[in-house]
Design a protein around this motif. Structure first.
Motif, PDB file in Angstrom:
ATOM      1  N   PRO A 195       0.816  -1.155   0.058  1.00 47.17           N
ATOM      2  CA  PRO A 195      -0.099   0.172  -0.041  1.00 47.17           C
ATOM      3  C   PRO A 195       0.862   1.351   0.068  1.00 47.17           C
ATOM      4  O   PRO A 195       0.205   2.414  -0.479  1.00 47.17           O
ATOM      5  N   ASP A 196       2.064   1.331   0.387  1.00 47.87           N
ATOM      6  CA  ASP A 196       2.681   2.191   0.387  1.00 47.87           C
ATOM      7  C   ASP A 196       3.790   2.503  -0.665  1.00 47.87           C
ATOM      8  O   ASP A 196       4.560   3.345  -0.685  1.00 47.87           O
ATOM      9  N   VAL A 197       3.671   1.599  -1.675  1.00 54.10           N
ATOM     10  CA  VAL A 197       4.692   1.606  -2.837  1.00 54.10           C
ATOM     11  C   VAL A 197       3.797   2.311  -3.852  1.00 54.10           C
ATOM     12  O   VAL A 197       2.648   1.978  -4.469  1.00 54.10           O
ATOM     13  N   ASP A 198       4.546   3.348  -4.585  1.00 54.16           N
ATOM     14  CA  ASP A 198       4.072   3.789  -5.870  1.00 54.16           C
ATOM     15  C   ASP A 198       4.463   3.248  -7.059  1.00 54.16           C
ATOM     16  O   ASP A 198       5.923   3.291  -7.293  1.00 54.16           O
ATOM     17  N   ALA A 199       3.753   2.685  -7.640  1.00 57.64           N
ATOM     18  CA  ALA A 199       4.083   1.738  -8.721  1.00 57.64           C
ATOM     19  C   ALA A 199       4.566   2.359 -10.037  1.00 57.64           C
ATOM     20  O   ALA A 199       5.275   2.018 -10.605  1.00 57.64           O
ATOM     21  N   SER A 200       4.296   3.913 -10.005  1.00 53.17           N
ATOM     22  CA  SER A 200       4.899   4.692 -11.016  1.00 53.17           C
ATOM     23  C   SER A 200       6.035   5.357 -10.581  1.00 53.17           C
ATOM     24  O   SER A 200       6.423   6.110 -11.485  1.00 53.17           O
ATOM     25  N   ALA A 201       6.442   5.357  -9.429  1.00 55.81           N
ATOM     26  CA  ALA A 201       7.832   5.847  -9.129  1.00 55.81           C
ATOM     27  C   ALA A 201       8.939   5.657 -10.121  1.00 55.81           C
ATOM     28  O   ALA A 201       9.196   4.304 -10.447  1.00 55.81           O
ATOM     29  N   ASN A 202       9.566   6.483 -10.425  1.00 54.74           N
ATOM     30  CA  ASN A 202      10.818   6.311 -11.407  1.00 54.74           C
ATOM     31  C   ASN A 202      11.989   5.178 -11.014  1.00 54.74           C
ATOM     32  O   ASN A 202      12.604   4.440 -11.499  1.00 54.74           O
ATOM     33  N   ASN A 203      12.000   5.297  -9.546  1.00 58.77           N
ATOM     34  CA  ASN A 203      12.860   4.202  -8.798  1.00 58.77           C
ATOM     35  C   ASN A 203      12.307   3.016  -8.390  1.00 58.77           C
ATOM     36  O   ASN A 203      12.710   2.511  -7.430  1.00 58.77           O
ATOM     37  N   VAL A 204      11.237   2.543  -8.914  1.00 61.83           N
ATOM     38  CA  VAL A 204      10.431   1.313  -8.179  1.00 61.83           C
ATOM     39  C   VAL A 204      11.353   0.095  -8.179  1.00 61.83           C
ATOM     40  O   VAL A 204      11.133  -0.494  -7.399  1.00 61.83           O
ATOM     41  N   THR A 205      11.938  -0.149  -9.320  1.00 58.00           N
ATOM     42  CA  THR A 205      12.919  -1.176  -9.412  1.00 58.00           C
ATOM     43  C   THR A 205      13.970  -1.026  -8.190  1.00 58.00           C
ATOM     44  O   THR A 205      14.297  -2.278  -7.684  1.00 58.00           O
ATOM     45  N   ASP A 206      14.775   0.128  -8.237  1.00 59.30           N
ATOM     46  CA  ASP A 206      15.737   0.068  -7.116  1.00 59.30           C
ATOM     47  C   ASP A 206      15.234  -0.012  -5.968  1.00 59.30           C
ATOM     48  O   ASP A 206      15.841  -0.572  -4.925  1.00 59.30           O
ATOM     49  N   SER A 207      13.755   0.636  -5.584  1.00 53.12           N
ATOM     50  CA  SER A 207      13.222   0.323  -4.423  1.00 53.12           C
ATOM     51  C   SER A 207      12.858  -0.990  -4.069  1.00 53.12           C
ATOM     52  O   SER A 207      12.966  -1.630  -2.778  1.00 53.12           O
ATOM     53  N   PHE A 208      12.535  -1.761  -4.921  1.00 58.73           N
ATOM     54  CA  PHE A 208      12.213  -3.174  -4.823  1.00 58.73           C
ATOM     55  C   PHE A 208      13.625  -3.883  -4.303  1.00 58.73           C
ATOM     56  O   PHE A 208      13.683  -4.646  -3.355  1.00 58.73           O
ATOM     57  N   GLN A 209      14.838  -3.779  -4.832  1.00 56.99           N
ATOM     58  CA  GLN A 209      16.044  -4.402  -4.605  1.00 56.99           C
ATOM     59  C   GLN A 209      16.244  -3.968  -3.450  1.00 56.99           C
ATOM     60  O   GLN A 209      17.221  -4.710  -2.782  1.00 56.99           O
ATOM     61  N   ASP A 210      16.175  -2.524  -2.959  1.00 54.67           N
ATOM     62  CA  ASP A 210      16.692  -2.039  -1.601  1.00 54.67           C
ATOM     63  C   ASP A 210      16.019  -2.672  -0.483  1.00 54.67           C
ATOM     64  O   ASP A 210      16.328  -2.887   0.718  1.00 54.67           O
ATOM     65  N   ASN A 211      14.601  -3.185  -0.887  1.00 55.71           N
ATOM     66  CA  ASN A 211      13.798  -3.464   0.371  1.00 55.71           C
ATOM     67  C   ASN A 211      13.212  -4.950   0.446  1.00 55.71           C
ATOM     68  O   ASN A 211      12.740  -5.343   1.472  1.00 55.71           O
ATOM     69  N   TYR A 212      13.571  -5.484  -0.586  1.00 54.90           N
ATOM     70  CA  TYR A 212      13.333  -7.078  -0.701  1.00 54.90           C
ATOM     71  C   TYR A 212      14.059  -7.868   0.263  1.00 54.90           C
ATOM     72  O   TYR A 212      15.441  -7.743  -0.112  1.00 54.90           O
ATOM     73  N   VAL A 213      13.683  -8.600   1.241  1.00 57.21           N
ATOM     74  CA  VAL A 213      14.470  -9.140   2.210  1.00 57.21           C
ATOM     75  C   VAL A 213      14.508 -10.625   1.824  1.00 57.21           C
ATOM     76  O   VAL A 213      15.724 -11.273   2.027  1.00 57.21           O
ATOM     77  N   GLY A 214      13.414 -11.193   1.559  1.00 62.25           N
ATOM     78  CA  GLY A 214      13.506 -12.686   1.023  1.00 62.25           C
ATOM     79  C   GLY A 214      12.387 -13.403   1.309  1.00 62.25           C
ATOM     80  O   GLY A 214      11.309 -12.841   1.458  1.00 62.25           O
ATOM     81  N   ASN A 215      12.041 -14.790   0.939  1.00 67.23           N
ATOM     82  CA  ASN A 215      10.818 -15.475   1.059  1.00 67.23           C
ATOM     83  C   ASN A 215      10.938 -16.606   2.011  1.00 67.23           C
ATOM     84  O   ASN A 215      11.906 -17.278   1.972  1.00 67.23           O
ATOM     85  N   PHE A 216       9.750 -17.170   2.581  1.00 67.80           N
ATOM     86  CA  PHE A 216      10.169 -17.941   3.750  1.00 67.80           C
ATOM     87  C   PHE A 216       8.581 -18.941   3.352  1.00 67.80           C
ATOM     88  O   PHE A 216       7.731 -18.691   2.707  1.00 67.80           O
ATOM     89  N   VAL A 217       8.817 -20.293   3.900  1.00 65.30           N
ATOM     90  CA  VAL A 217       7.828 -21.241   3.671  1.00 65.30           C
ATOM     91  C   VAL A 217       6.620 -20.956   4.530  1.00 65.30           C
ATOM     92  O   VAL A 217       5.564 -21.685   4.420  1.00 65.30           O
ATOM     93  N   SER A 218       6.749 -20.382   5.565  1.00 66.04           N
ATOM     94  CA  SER A 218       5.494 -20.112   6.632  1.00 66.04           C
ATOM     95  C   SER A 218       5.840 -18.830   7.452  1.00 66.04           C
ATOM     96  O   SER A 218       7.196 -18.271   7.550  1.00 66.04           O
ATOM     97  N   ILE A 219       4.917 -18.464   8.143  1.00 67.92           N
ATOM     98  CA  ILE A 219       5.093 -17.299   9.057  1.00 67.92           C
ATOM     99  C   ILE A 219       6.278 -17.761  10.237  1.00 67.92           C
ATOM    100  O   ILE A 219       7.008 -16.897  10.572  1.00 67.92           O
ATOM    101  N   GLU A 220       6.113 -18.803  10.702  1.00 71.59           N
ATOM    102  CA  GLU A 220       7.151 -19.392  11.702  1.00 71.59           C
ATOM    103  C   GLU A 220       8.388 -19.350  11.039  1.00 71.59           C
ATOM    104  O   GLU A 220       9.349 -18.898  11.912  1.00 71.59           O
ATOM    105  N   ASP A 221       8.531 -19.801   9.972  1.00 69.70           N
ATOM    106  CA  ASP A 221       9.909 -19.792   9.227  1.00 69.70           C
ATOM    107  C   ASP A 221      10.358 -18.189   9.198  1.00 69.70           C
ATOM    108  O   ASP A 221      11.703 -17.992   9.317  1.00 69.70           O
ATOM    109  N   ALA A 222       9.464 -17.521   8.741  1.00 72.93           N
ATOM    110  CA  ALA A 222       9.934 -16.000   8.677  1.00 72.93           C
ATOM    111  C   ALA A 222      10.467 -15.375   9.952  1.00 72.93           C
ATOM    112  O   ALA A 222      11.312 -14.639  10.190  1.00 72.93           O
ATOM    113  N   LEU A 223       9.714 -15.543  11.026  1.00 69.80           N
ATOM    114  CA  LEU A 223      10.198 -15.193  12.430  1.00 69.80           C
ATOM    115  C   LEU A 223      11.425 -15.419  12.779  1.00 69.80           C
ATOM    116  O   LEU A 223      12.404 -15.021  13.165  1.00 69.80           O
ATOM    117  N   TYR A 224      11.711 -16.915  12.419  1.00 69.03           N
ATOM    118  CA  TYR A 224      13.157 -17.312  12.821  1.00 69.03           C
ATOM    119  C   TYR A 224      14.151 -16.701  11.926  1.00 69.03           C
ATOM    120  O   TYR A 224      15.294 -16.617  12.206  1.00 69.03           O
TER     121      TYR A 224
END
Length: 279
Positions: A195-224
């Motif tokens: 909801p706070d990502v402006d999809a039209s922003a010129n730096n949207v790709t850079d913003s994605f690369q700066d803020n993507y942390v990773g993916n997890f198989v479950s919430i429990e996995d994410a917490l650890y």
């Protein structure tokens, strides 16, 4: 007032002006002429500023009536909203954004549309709830994100873009995003839905690369993976053992840890996978 008929003023060529005295507004209980209508709108906006809220439905409908009066047949949907109050932001935006983006539109009218568009987005829950503006400042459509469905690769996603974007600009944005190398990746598609990502922003790709942390198989996995949960549990068990407390008698509340984690990260589930992004 200039002739605003469709014959002499095709869409995009008219000049938005204040309403004249010959057009009705709302119903018999509301102001029906230009001066009274302008006064009603301005007093409604002043009251909203004082309350630090959006304008009321009646003020929004009065603004729609004023713009519809100026557009004539080019403002039929605005006129319908002025009569019934039942038309959504999406249905109205094509009409009032042409006026809003017309360089000949008076600043007063553009301000009215800022208030009208913001009311519609919020009232119909079509926005992200995210405003890039000071809380007590007057609304601006280009600083308010509205939910918009577009095709990304092989999927249809809801992204958020400034409410000032026209249909043509949304179509151009869709083509631009689909040309990006990352568009086919699920993490990028999920990022664009935040909801706070402006999809039209010129730096949207850079913003994605700066803020993507990773993916997890479950919430429990994410917490650890995102917080020091395992270390906390070890410390707690050691604390209990030293004091002769059964380790099973004490535990960390994972629900509270999840709530704390969500204050630091956006966690989004898609097809059984949890994607994490820095807030």
């Amino acid at each position: 007032m200039n002739d605003l008929s469709p014959e002499t003023n095709p869409p995009g060529k008219y000049k938005a002006e204040l309403p004249d005295a010959d057009n009705p507004n709302l119903d018999a209980e509301e102001p029906e002429n230009g001066d009274a209508l302008v006064e009603f709108i301005e007093s409604g906006i002043d009251a909203a500023r004082e309350r630090q809220t959006d304008v009321t439905e009646h003020t929004a409908r009065a603004i729609a009536r004023a713009i519809a009066n100026a557009l004539g047949d080019n403002g039929l949907t605005l006129g319908e909203f002025a009569r019934t109050g039942a038309v959504s932001y999406t249905a109205l935006s094509n009409e009032f954004l042409e006026v809003y983006n017309d360089p000949t539109t008076p600043a007063q009218v553009r301000t009215w549309i800022d208030w009208l568009g913001t009311y519609l987005v919020q009232a119909n829950q079509e926005g992200s709830g995210w405003r890039f503006m000071i809380n007590d400042a007057a609304p601006q459509l280009n600083r308010l994100l509205v939910a918009t469905r577009i095709s990304l690769g092989c999927t249809v996603s809801t992204v958020h873009i400034p409410a000032s974007k026209t249909l043509e600009e949304v179509n151009a944005l869709t083509r631009h995003l689909n040309a990006l190398p990352t568009v086919g990746t699920t993490p990028f598609q999920v990022f664009l839905t935040l909801p706070d990502v402006d999809a039209s922003a010129n730096n949207v790709t850079d913003s994605f690369q700066d803020n993507y942390v990773g993916n997890f198989v479950s919430i429990e996995d994410a917490l650890y993976g995102l917080v020091e949960l395992e270390e906390w549990e070890t410390d707690l068990h050691n604390f209990a053992a030293v004091r002769g407390i059964l380790t099973k008698a004490v535990s960390i509340d994972h629900d509270m840890v999840e709530a704390q984690t969500r204050e630091m990260y956006d966690l989004v589930e898609r097809e059984g996978v949890i994607y994490a992004f820095n807030k």
